[in-house]
Design a protein around this motif. Structure first.
Motif, PDB file in Angstrom:
ATOM      1  N   ALA A  27      50.498  62.711  77.419  1.00  0.00           N
ATOM      2  CA  ALA A  27      51.420  61.920  78.224  1.00  0.00           C
ATOM      3  C   ALA A  27      50.679  61.176  79.328  1.00  0.00           C
ATOM      4  O   ALA A  27      50.954  60.002  79.611  1.00  0.00           O
ATOM      5  N   GLN A  28      49.711  61.848  79.943  1.00  0.00           N
ATOM      6  CA  GLN A  28      48.931  61.198  80.982  1.00  0.00           C
ATOM      7  C   GLN A  28      48.072  60.078  80.395  1.00  0.00           C
ATOM      8  O   GLN A  28      47.971  58.989  80.980  1.00  0.00           O
ATOM      9  N   LEU A  29      47.471  60.336  79.240  1.00  0.00           N
ATOM     10  CA  LEU A  29      46.635  59.323  78.589  1.00  0.00           C
ATOM     11  C   LEU A  29      47.455  58.078  78.264  1.00  0.00           C
ATOM     12  O   LEU A  29      47.019  56.944  78.526  1.00  0.00           O
ATOM     13  N   LEU A  30      48.640  58.281  77.719  1.00  0.00           N
ATOM     14  CA  LEU A  30      49.495  57.148  77.380  1.00  0.00           C
ATOM     15  C   LEU A  30      50.022  56.454  78.631  1.00  0.00           C
ATOM     16  O   LEU A  30      50.122  55.217  78.672  1.00  0.00           O
ATOM     17  N   GLY A  31      50.366  57.240  79.646  1.00  0.00           N
ATOM     18  CA  GLY A  31      50.837  56.642  80.887  1.00  0.00           C
ATOM     19  C   GLY A  31      49.793  55.741  81.515  1.00  0.00           C
ATOM     20  O   GLY A  31      50.110  54.646  82.014  1.00  0.00           O
ATOM     21  N   GLU A  32      48.535  56.183  81.471  1.00  0.00           N
ATOM     22  CA  GLU A  32      47.444  55.370  82.009  1.00  0.00           C
ATOM     23  C   GLU A  32      47.256  54.083  81.213  1.00  0.00           C
ATOM     24  O   GLU A  32      46.742  53.089  81.743  1.00  0.00           O
ATOM     25  N   ALA A  33      47.688  54.103  79.945  1.00  0.00           N
ATOM     26  CA  ALA A  33      47.585  52.914  79.092  1.00  0.00           C
ATOM     27  C   ALA A  33      48.826  52.028  79.195  1.00  0.00           C
ATOM     28  O   ALA A  33      48.927  51.028  78.481  1.00  0.00           O
ATOM     29  N   GLY A  34      49.769  52.401  80.072  1.00  0.00           N
ATOM     30  CA  GLY A  34      50.927  51.556  80.312  1.00  0.00           C
ATOM     31  C   GLY A  34      52.162  51.862  79.499  1.00  0.00           C
ATOM     32  O   GLY A  34      53.131  51.098  79.520  1.00  0.00           O
ATOM     33  N   TYR A  35      52.154  52.989  78.785  1.00  0.00           N
ATOM     34  CA  TYR A  35      53.313  53.358  77.978  1.00  0.00           C
ATOM     35  C   TYR A  35      54.410  53.985  78.838  1.00  0.00           C
ATOM     36  O   TYR A  35      54.135  54.626  79.860  1.00  0.00           O
ATOM     37  N   GLN A  36      55.642  53.828  78.398  1.00  0.00           N
ATOM     38  CA  GLN A  36      56.766  54.591  78.921  1.00  0.00           C
ATOM     39  C   GLN A  36      56.868  55.848  78.054  1.00  0.00           C
ATOM     40  O   GLN A  36      57.110  55.745  76.853  1.00  0.00           O
ATOM     41  N   VAL A  37      56.692  57.016  78.635  1.00  0.00           N
ATOM     42  CA  VAL A  37      56.523  58.244  77.863  1.00  0.00           C
ATOM     43  C   VAL A  37      57.698  59.195  78.082  1.00  0.00           C
ATOM     44  O   VAL A  37      58.092  59.478  79.214  1.00  0.00           O
ATOM     45  N   THR A  38      58.226  59.691  76.971  1.00  0.00           N
ATOM     46  CA  THR A  38      59.223  60.756  76.980  1.00  0.00           C
ATOM     47  C   THR A  38      58.631  61.947  76.241  1.00  0.00           C
ATOM     48  O   THR A  38      58.023  61.774  75.180  1.00  0.00           O
ATOM     49  N   VAL A  39      58.775  63.134  76.799  1.00  0.00           N
ATOM     50  CA  VAL A  39      58.277  64.351  76.166  1.00  0.00           C
ATOM     51  C   VAL A  39      59.464  65.202  75.742  1.00  0.00           C
ATOM     52  O   VAL A  39      60.369  65.456  76.531  1.00  0.00           O
ATOM     53  N   SER A  40      59.458  65.637  74.476  1.00  0.00           N
ATOM     54  CA  SER A  40      60.533  66.456  73.929  1.00  0.00           C
ATOM     55  C   SER A  40      59.979  67.765  73.398  1.00  0.00           C
ATOM     56  O   SER A  40      58.935  67.788  72.757  1.00  0.00           O
ATOM     57  N   GLY A  41      60.700  68.836  73.640  1.00  0.00           N
ATOM     58  CA  GLY A  41      60.355  70.132  73.079  1.00  0.00           C
ATOM     59  C   GLY A  41      61.237  70.527  71.931  1.00  0.00           C
ATOM     60  O   GLY A  41      61.320  71.713  71.590  1.00  0.00           O
ATOM     61  N   SER A  42      61.900  69.550  71.295  1.00  0.00           N
ATOM     62  CA  SER A  42      62.838  69.852  70.215  1.00  0.00           C
ATOM     63  C   SER A  42      62.632  68.919  69.026  1.00  0.00           C
ATOM     64  O   SER A  42      62.544  67.695  69.189  1.00  0.00           O
ATOM     65  N   LEU A  43      62.605  69.507  67.840  1.00  0.00           N
ATOM     66  CA  LEU A  43      62.528  68.705  66.617  1.00  0.00           C
ATOM     67  C   LEU A  43      63.816  67.940  66.354  1.00  0.00           C
ATOM     68  O   LEU A  43      63.847  67.032  65.513  1.00  0.00           O
ATOM     69  N   ASP A  44      64.870  68.282  67.073  1.00  0.00           N
ATOM     70  CA  ASP A  44      66.117  67.529  66.931  1.00  0.00           C
ATOM     71  C   ASP A  44      65.981  66.098  67.422  1.00  0.00           C
ATOM     72  O   ASP A  44      66.862  65.270  67.156  1.00  0.00           O
ATOM     73  N   SER A  45      64.887  65.792  68.116  1.00  0.00           N
ATOM     74  CA  SER A  45      64.624  64.391  68.466  1.00  0.00           C
ATOM     75  C   SER A  45      64.560  63.531  67.219  1.00  0.00           C
ATOM     76  O   SER A  45      64.872  62.331  67.253  1.00  0.00           O
ATOM     77  N   TYR A  46      64.170  64.131  66.092  1.00  0.00           N
ATOM     78  CA  TYR A  46      64.070  63.390  64.840  1.00  0.00           C
ATOM     79  C   TYR A  46      65.431  63.126  64.201  1.00  0.00           C
ATOM     80  O   TYR A  46      65.524  62.410  63.194  1.00  0.00           O
ATOM     81  N   LEU A  47      66.472  63.711  64.775  1.00  0.00           N
ATOM     82  CA  LEU A  47      67.837  63.439  64.306  1.00  0.00           C
ATOM     83  C   LEU A  47      68.479  62.274  65.057  1.00  0.00           C
ATOM     84  O   LEU A  47      69.544  61.797  64.659  1.00  0.00           O
ATOM     85  N   ASP A  48      67.843  61.836  66.134  1.00  0.00           N
ATOM     86  CA  ASP A  48      68.418  60.800  67.000  1.00  0.00           C
ATOM     87  C   ASP A  48      67.915  59.436  66.536  1.00  0.00           C
ATOM     88  O   ASP A  48      66.870  58.944  66.984  1.00  0.00           O
ATOM     89  N   ALA A  49      68.657  58.819  65.649  1.00  0.00           N
ATOM     90  CA  ALA A  49      68.229  57.543  65.067  1.00  0.00           C
ATOM     91  C   ALA A  49      68.079  56.464  66.119  1.00  0.00           C
ATOM     92  O   ALA A  49      67.152  55.635  66.046  1.00  0.00           O
ATOM     93  N   GLY A  50      68.967  56.458  67.110  1.00  0.00           N
ATOM     94  CA  GLY A  50      68.877  55.460  68.164  1.00  0.00           C
ATOM     95  C   GLY A  50      67.618  55.617  68.992  1.00  0.00           C
ATOM     96  O   GLY A  50      66.943  54.628  69.319  1.00  0.00           O
ATOM     97  N   LEU A  51      67.280  56.858  69.344  1.00  0.00           N
ATOM     98  CA  LEU A  51      66.064  57.131  70.101  1.00  0.00           C
ATOM     99  C   LEU A  51      64.835  56.682  69.325  1.00  0.00           C
ATOM    100  O   LEU A  51      63.954  56.004  69.864  1.00  0.00           O
ATOM    101  N   LEU A  52      64.775  57.041  68.050  1.00  0.00           N
ATOM    102  CA  LEU A  52      63.597  56.708  67.248  1.00  0.00           C
ATOM    103  C   LEU A  52      63.473  55.204  67.021  1.00  0.00           C
ATOM    104  O   LEU A  52      62.367  54.662  67.018  1.00  0.00           O
TER     105      LEU A  52
END
Length: 220
Positions: A27-52
């Motif tokens: 997350a820090q590496l991507l943030g330093e590269a200018g990304y907007q970063v979200t961290v998830s601890g759930s595989l249910d993130s893969y069920l969220d079509a809008g998020l993906l």
């Protein structure tokens, strides 16, 4: 506030690969590269079509575990539609061992590693020498787990290693094994490197550069 590409880090699974710590490092590496970063601890993130659909890059740090049919389909559909997918070591190629559709997506699967850490050389291939993920990276050595992997015929192998002598599997000694590869999956890009058993491995300068550049390449 970052206004660049959107990245989703999905981390969890086997604690031996320190998913929380390595996910935070990423997350820090991507943030330093200018990304907007979200961290998830759930595989249910893969069920969220809008998020993906709104995510330009998924970075997975999830060793072993299981994907539900819906989670697997959600991830694969998103990548096929253009969301990038990237990761390192067991967090991407020793995940969801029973899901062969997932293995088609990654283009490779962990099979074996010696019980002890070994020192081995990582050598860019001809394809790797001209690939953005390995720009500026030459030969380097690491001392850590050495992964023996099975890879799909269609992946673009960017770096390789010679497998070390190992008393448990002596027939593997000297076999040239992929370390880093890339592939297209529909409209999406997939990037994998097998180095990264522990956080210290990720901070080797060549490894950090490979992962950073590989993630940028994979981004939508």
């Amino acid at each position: 506030m970052a206004t660049g590409p959107k990245a989703l880090i999905v981390r969890g699974g086997w604690e031996g690969h320190s998913p929380a710590a390595t996910g935070q490092w990423c997350a820090q590496l991507l943030g330093e590269a200018g990304y907007q970063v979200t961290v998830s601890g759930s595989l249910d993130s893969y069920l969220d079509a809008g998020l993906l659909a709104a995510t330009d890059l998924v970075v997975q740090c999830w060793t072993m575990g299981r994907l539900s049919a819906g989670q697997s389909a959600g991830l694969r559909t998103a990548v096929r539609a253009g969301t990038g997918f990237a990761g390192w070591h067991g967090g991407i190629v020793d995940a969801f061992r029973e899901d062969t559709d997932y293995q088609l997506l990654t283009g490779g699967q962990f099979v074996y590693h010696p019980q002890e850490f070994v020192s081995y050389q990582v050598t860019p291939t001809a394809a790797g020498a001209s690939h953005p993920a390995l720009a500026g990276i030459g030969l380097y050595r690491v001392t850590t787990e050495q992964y023996y992997v099975h890879t799909a015929p269609g992946v673009e192998v960017l770096a390789v290693t010679e497998f070390a002598e190992d008393q448990d599997q002596p027939q593997l000694a000297g076999t040239v094994v992929p370390v880093t590869w890339a592939q297209r999956w529909g409209a999406g890009r997939v990037f994998v490197t097998t180095v990264g058993h522990r956080l210290a491995d990720l901070t080797v300068p060549e490894v950090t550069a490979t992962i950073r550049q590989g993630m940028v390449w994979a981004t939508r």
